[in-house]
Motif scaffolding. Structure first.
Motif, short mmCIF file in Angstrom:
data_model
loop_
_atom_site.label_atom_id
_atom_site.label_comp_id
_atom_site.label_asym_id
_atom_site.label_seq_id
_atom_site.Cartn_x
_atom_site.Cartn_y
_atom_site.Cartn_z
N ASN A 122 -44.41 78.20 92.86
CA ASN A 122 -45.18 78.33 91.53
C ASN A 122 -44.45 77.56 90.79
O ASN A 122 -43.29 77.68 90.58
N LYS A 123 -45.51 76.52 90.08
CA LYS A 123 -44.76 75.63 89.22
C LYS A 123 -43.83 76.32 88.20
O LYS A 123 -42.61 75.75 87.93
N LYS A 124 -44.39 77.25 87.65
CA LYS A 124 -43.76 78.01 86.38
C LYS A 124 -42.30 78.81 86.88
O LYS A 124 -41.46 78.58 86.15
N SER A 125 -42.46 79.31 87.81
CA SER A 125 -41.26 80.11 88.37
C SER A 125 -40.21 79.14 88.74
O SER A 125 -38.99 79.37 88.63
N LEU A 126 -40.63 77.97 89.46
CA LEU A 126 -39.86 76.78 89.88
C LEU A 126 -39.19 76.22 88.64
O LEU A 126 -37.74 75.91 88.47
N GLU A 127 -39.87 76.03 87.65
CA GLU A 127 -39.37 75.42 86.38
C GLU A 127 -38.05 76.29 85.74
O GLU A 127 -37.24 75.84 85.36
#
Ligand code: TXA
Ligand code: MG
Length: 346
Positions: A122-127
């Motif tokens: 997930n883009k947000k959690s990876l960020e």
């Protein structure tokens, strides 16, 4: 009081400082804490009402950070195996359990000596994880112990409304680019038996793993067996509060008299129980019998139905046809949501 937040930098700051912060993943929302902050870890257990014997999954942003959590010294092949699996399935809904490094908190491992790790897709959690740099995040599903897992930030907010947590507000998982809707597949690498043991089924299936392992790690065998140290896998789980939830093989097993129309809800899959549509509170996991769509809808419908105070019984159609293997993960959640309760007239 639980509080919604939308700013990534604040999310990172609050996690770093030792707050409990719910974060999105492609499977379900996780209740996150800094793995090096003992108080934050203990708060996860306190807020969830989770027994301290139930270990936590740790989330990292890449394979190197993940490898750094395992004790790789006792088997020279282990690093290779985790790398091969990670390169194929991470980021994604696969959690890998192996021996933990000795510096990992016993609060995380629940004294099992093992650690479970995954990289969420997930883009947000990876960020968030990347910005935390050297701090992996422990995050069990963001629900009270035994309750329905959350697939929306608003589910988490209402679940923990009286607890001191932050919720990173990213909406319903349905709208994410990558989405699963049920928890990750959990595997344990058993070095003695040379098994890769699936302890919890999810979006990555037995065949996905078996096919890959036969090709790339051919001295290991994929099996499905319960993991002794996964107490989270109890038969009663994902339960709707104050309602009886029961599986039925087909609508033919039910007569309208069985169903007290006013007080019942029915969750269908395809059009197997269409005859009840319009007669009772009726929901359909997927009209087209699409398992991905059904996975995305299950927890949502369970929560929605929980909100109807007049409903006392919930029937879930458990079709016994052999679907795609992903059905096994979905069926596992339905089975536990019903505490294994089953109606059949055969
Ligand atoms: O998709 C997921 O896995 C989500 C998201 C947030 O990543 N997390 C999740 O966590 O489902 P949780 O705690 O609800 O389920 C983790 C399962 C539990 O059954 C737990 O007992 C097991 O994994 N587990 C965690 N660490 C373990 C360990 N060291 N040994 C054996 N089982 C472990
Ligand atoms: Mg859970």
């Amino acid at each position: 009081m639980a509080q919604l937040i939308t700013n990534i930098n604040n999310t990172v700051k609050y996690l770093r400082e030792g707050n409990v912060v719910a974060i999105p993943t492609e499977t379900v929302y996780g209740l996150g804490a800094n793995i090096y902050n003992e108080e934050a870890l203990l708060n996860i257990f306190r807020f969830k009402g989770r027994p301290s014997s139930n270990p936590l999954i740790v989330h990292t942003y890449d394979i190197e950070q993940a490898l750094n959590l395992y004790d790789l010294t006792f088997n020279p092949n282990l690093e290779k195996i985790i790398r091969i699996l990670g390169n194929q399935f991470w980021p994604g809904p696969l959690t890998i359990i192996s021996k933990a490094k000795s510096n990992i908190s016993k609060t995380i491992t629940a004294g099992t000596g093992n650690i479970a790790v995954r990289i969420p897709n997930n883009k947000k959690s990876l960020e968030i994880l990347k910005k935390l740099k050297d701090i992996p995040i422990a995050a069990p599903s963001a629900n009270k112990s035994g309750h329905i897992s959350p697939v929306d930030s608003l589910h988490v907010l209402s679940e923990f409304k009286d607890d001191n947590i932050y919720v990173f507000h990213s909406g319903h998982i349905r709208f994410f680019e990558d989405k699963v809707g049920i928890e990750s597949t959990v595997i344990q690498i058993d070095d003695n038996e040379k098994n890769i043991n699936i302890c919890r089924q999810g979006g990555i299936t037995f065949d996905d793993l078996d096919f890959f392992v036969k090709e790339k790690i051919n001295d290991y065998k994929v099996i499905i067996a319960p993991c002794a140290s996964s107490p989270g896998q109890s038969i009663k789980h994902y339960a709707i509060k104050d309602k009886e939830t029961i599986m039925v093989d087909s609508y033919k097993e039910l007569s309208l008299e069985d169903l007290e129309i006013k007080n019942s809800a029915l969750i269908d899959f395809g059009s197997l129980a269409k005859v009840f549509d319009g007669k009772i509170l009726y929901r359909n996991l997927s009209k087209r019998q699409n398992i991905d769509e059904a996975m995305m809808n299950l927890y949502d419908y369970l929560r929605e139905i929980e909100g109807f105070s007049n409903i006392s019984k919930v029937y879930i159609i458990k079709d016994s046809k052999n679907y795609d293997q992903k059905w096994n993960g979905l069926y596992d959640r339905i089975f536990r949501a019903c505490s294994g309760q089953y109606i059949t007239k055969n």
